[in-house]
Design an enzyme around this catalytic site. Structure first.
Site, PDB file in Angstrom:
ATOM      1  N   ARG A  59      43.400  28.918  58.139  1.00 34.14           N
ATOM      2  CA  ARG A  59      45.576  29.159  58.987  1.00 34.14           C
ATOM      3  C   ARG A  59      46.058  28.371  58.075  1.00 34.14           C
ATOM      4  O   ARG A  59      46.992  28.634  57.400  1.00 34.14           O
ATOM      5  CB  ARG A  59      45.359  28.551  59.785  1.00 34.14           C
ATOM      6  CG  ARG A  59      46.613  28.505  60.738  1.00 34.14           C
ATOM      7  CD  ARG A  59      46.674  29.135  62.730  1.00 34.14           C
ATOM      8  NE  ARG A  59      47.760  29.019  63.199  1.00 34.14           N
ATOM      9  CZ  ARG A  59      48.262  27.958  63.385  1.00 34.14           C
ATOM     10  NH1 ARG A  59      47.945  27.304  64.114  1.00 34.14           N
ATOM     11  NH2 ARG A  59      49.450  27.788  64.099  1.00 34.14           N
ATOM     12  N   HIS A  63      49.506  29.278  56.255  1.00 29.45           N
ATOM     13  CA  HIS A  63      51.043  29.010  56.248  1.00 29.45           C
ATOM     14  C   HIS A  63      51.291  27.851  54.767  1.00 29.45           C
ATOM     15  O   HIS A  63      52.461  27.906  55.320  1.00 29.45           O
ATOM     16  CB  HIS A  63      50.764  28.127  57.541  1.00 29.45           C
ATOM     17  CG  HIS A  63      50.345  28.402  58.942  1.00 29.45           C
ATOM     18  ND1 HIS A  63      51.323  28.521  59.805  1.00 29.45           N
ATOM     19  CD2 HIS A  63      49.899  29.891  59.625  1.00 29.45           C
ATOM     20  CE1 HIS A  63      51.486  28.920  60.629  1.00 29.45           C
ATOM     21  NE2 HIS A  63      50.369  29.937  61.076  1.00 29.45           N
ATOM     22  N   ASN A  91      54.047  25.238  62.996  1.00 26.52           N
ATOM     23  CA  ASN A  91      52.914  24.468  62.216  1.00 26.52           C
ATOM     24  C   ASN A  91      52.267  22.836  63.096  1.00 26.52           C
ATOM     25  O   ASN A  91      51.247  21.984  62.187  1.00 26.52           O
ATOM     26  CB  ASN A  91      53.318  23.757  60.508  1.00 26.52           C
ATOM     27  CG  ASN A  91      52.989  24.889  59.776  1.00 26.52           C
ATOM     28  OD1 ASN A  91      52.997  25.969  59.833  1.00 26.52           O
ATOM     29  ND2 ASN A  91      54.102  24.682  58.876  1.00 26.52           N
ATOM     30  N   HIS A 188      41.789  36.293  62.748  1.00 26.52           N
ATOM     31  CA  HIS A 188      42.327  35.409  63.752  1.00 26.52           C
ATOM     32  C   HIS A 188      40.753  36.027  64.412  1.00 26.52           C
ATOM     33  O   HIS A 188      40.512  36.054  65.335  1.00 26.52           O
ATOM     34  CB  HIS A 188      43.346  37.045  64.963  1.00 26.52           C
ATOM     35  CG  HIS A 188      44.570  36.424  64.678  1.00 26.52           C
ATOM     36  ND1 HIS A 188      45.639  36.529  64.830  1.00 26.52           N
ATOM     37  CD2 HIS A 188      44.876  35.190  63.486  1.00 26.52           C
ATOM     38  CE1 HIS A 188      47.010  36.063  64.829  1.00 26.52           C
ATOM     39  NE2 HIS A 188      46.266  34.986  63.633  1.00 26.52           N
TER      40      HIS A 188
END
Length: 317
Positions: A59, A63, A91, A188
């Site tokens: 992740r 990001h 975040n 995910h």
């Protein structure tokens, strides 16, 4: 079959890095030949102690790349006169910073001032995926670290409430098609979501439905009970939260996608066949994920004087 797959993968790599001339597979061959090994060992040691960090490292890479490109801007700490990306509400739940710091320190001990934090983030995410049972993929290196990190730039991150049309638009702005959107959403298969991200689906959903009708009713009740403990309660995306597999897509088929942005992939005819294909064929998902995440790792990379090699990942030089 294997030979054709390998050829296809190498052709894809050549095509992807053709637009980023300074990147190459052997970028550190002479200057820091053990870079990959150091990152791999650091990641393996961290995940052996806390397997949930696999999701965090993947992740972190996503990001980073979706805001100002893959330049490690997400790692920079805020200062008195600047609020950085990592302090954006989107975040605040990011994890894995300390793994990057540890890898960077070990690399600096061996090869000072050579390896960028951006490359470490990309390689650590790859190693986390592989550690969790996912595919191994090659990482071209040579990214430079960015000097900008501002909270307002995180507006570009896709929200968990987006529907498929909005997701296709957001990902399309970064050069991804609907199939690549689904493949990247498959990340995910690792990790959890906080109740704050999906509680809107559990009550007062819209004027016609109290609960999101795309959510399995029994699962909705289970989520409501879990989320009664508070917005920060964590719920796994699928039943194998630390394994990179097709559990996420199987969950979508059962109406058990946690986020609106997850379940919408099954309800849209543009993405439903891809979800079904991945649920039935892990090899297909792995191949498409490899290609999509490699492509993501080349988003708006900084090269040459566009960036720097930070001595400390949390601050610019």
């Amino acid at each position: 079959m294997v030979a054709s797959y390998v050829v296809k993968l190498f052709l894809l790599i050549e095509l992807l890095i053709s637009g980023a001339e300074a990147l190459s597979m052997d970028y550190y061959m002479m200057s820091c030949p053990f870079m990959d090994q150091i990152v791999r060992n650091t990641v393996s040691q961290a995940l052996s102690q806390d397997p949930t960090l696999a999701a965090g490292l993947l992740r972190l890479h996503f990001h980073d790349c979706f805001v100002q490109g893959c330049d490690a801007s997400v790692l920079i700490d805020s200062t008195e006169d600047n609020t950085a990306e990592k302090d954006s509400p989107a975040n605040l739940s990011l994890r894995g910073y300390e793994v990057i710091d540890t890898a960077k320190k070990s690399i600096e001990d061996q090869c000072p001032g050579v390896v960028s934090c951006a490359d470490i983030v990309a390689v650590a995410a790859r190693d986390a995926v592989f550690w969790a049972g996912g595919p191994f993929y090659l990482i071209p290196k040579g990214r430079k670290d960015g000097r900008r990190s501002k909270i307002e730039d995180t507006v570009n991150l896709p929200a968990p409430t987006l529907n498929s049309t909005a997701l296709i638009k957001v990902f399309g702005q970064h050069g991804f098609d609907a199939r690549e959107l689904v493949a990247l959403s498959g990340a995910h298969t690792l990790g959890v979501a906080r109740c704050a991200s999906f509680k809107n689906r559990l009550s007062n959903f819209d004027s016609a439905n109290d609960v999101d009708p795309t959510l399995d009713s029994s699962f909705a009740r289970t989520l409501s009970r879990a989320c009664s403990a508070g917005d920060d309660t964590q719920v796994p995306f699928d039943r194998t939260r630390n394994s990179f597999d097709t559990g996420y897509f199987n969950a979508l088929q059962r109406g058990m996608g946690l986020l609106s942005s997850d379940q919408t992939l099954l309800t849209d005819p543009r993405t439903r066949p891809v979800v079904s294909g991945y649920a039935a064929n892990e090899a297909m998902f792995f191949l498409d994920f490899q290609q999509a995440v490699m492509k993501m790792g080349l988003l708006d990379v900084k090269e040459g004087s566009q960036g720097e090699v930070r001595l400390h990942c949390r601050r610019v030089n």
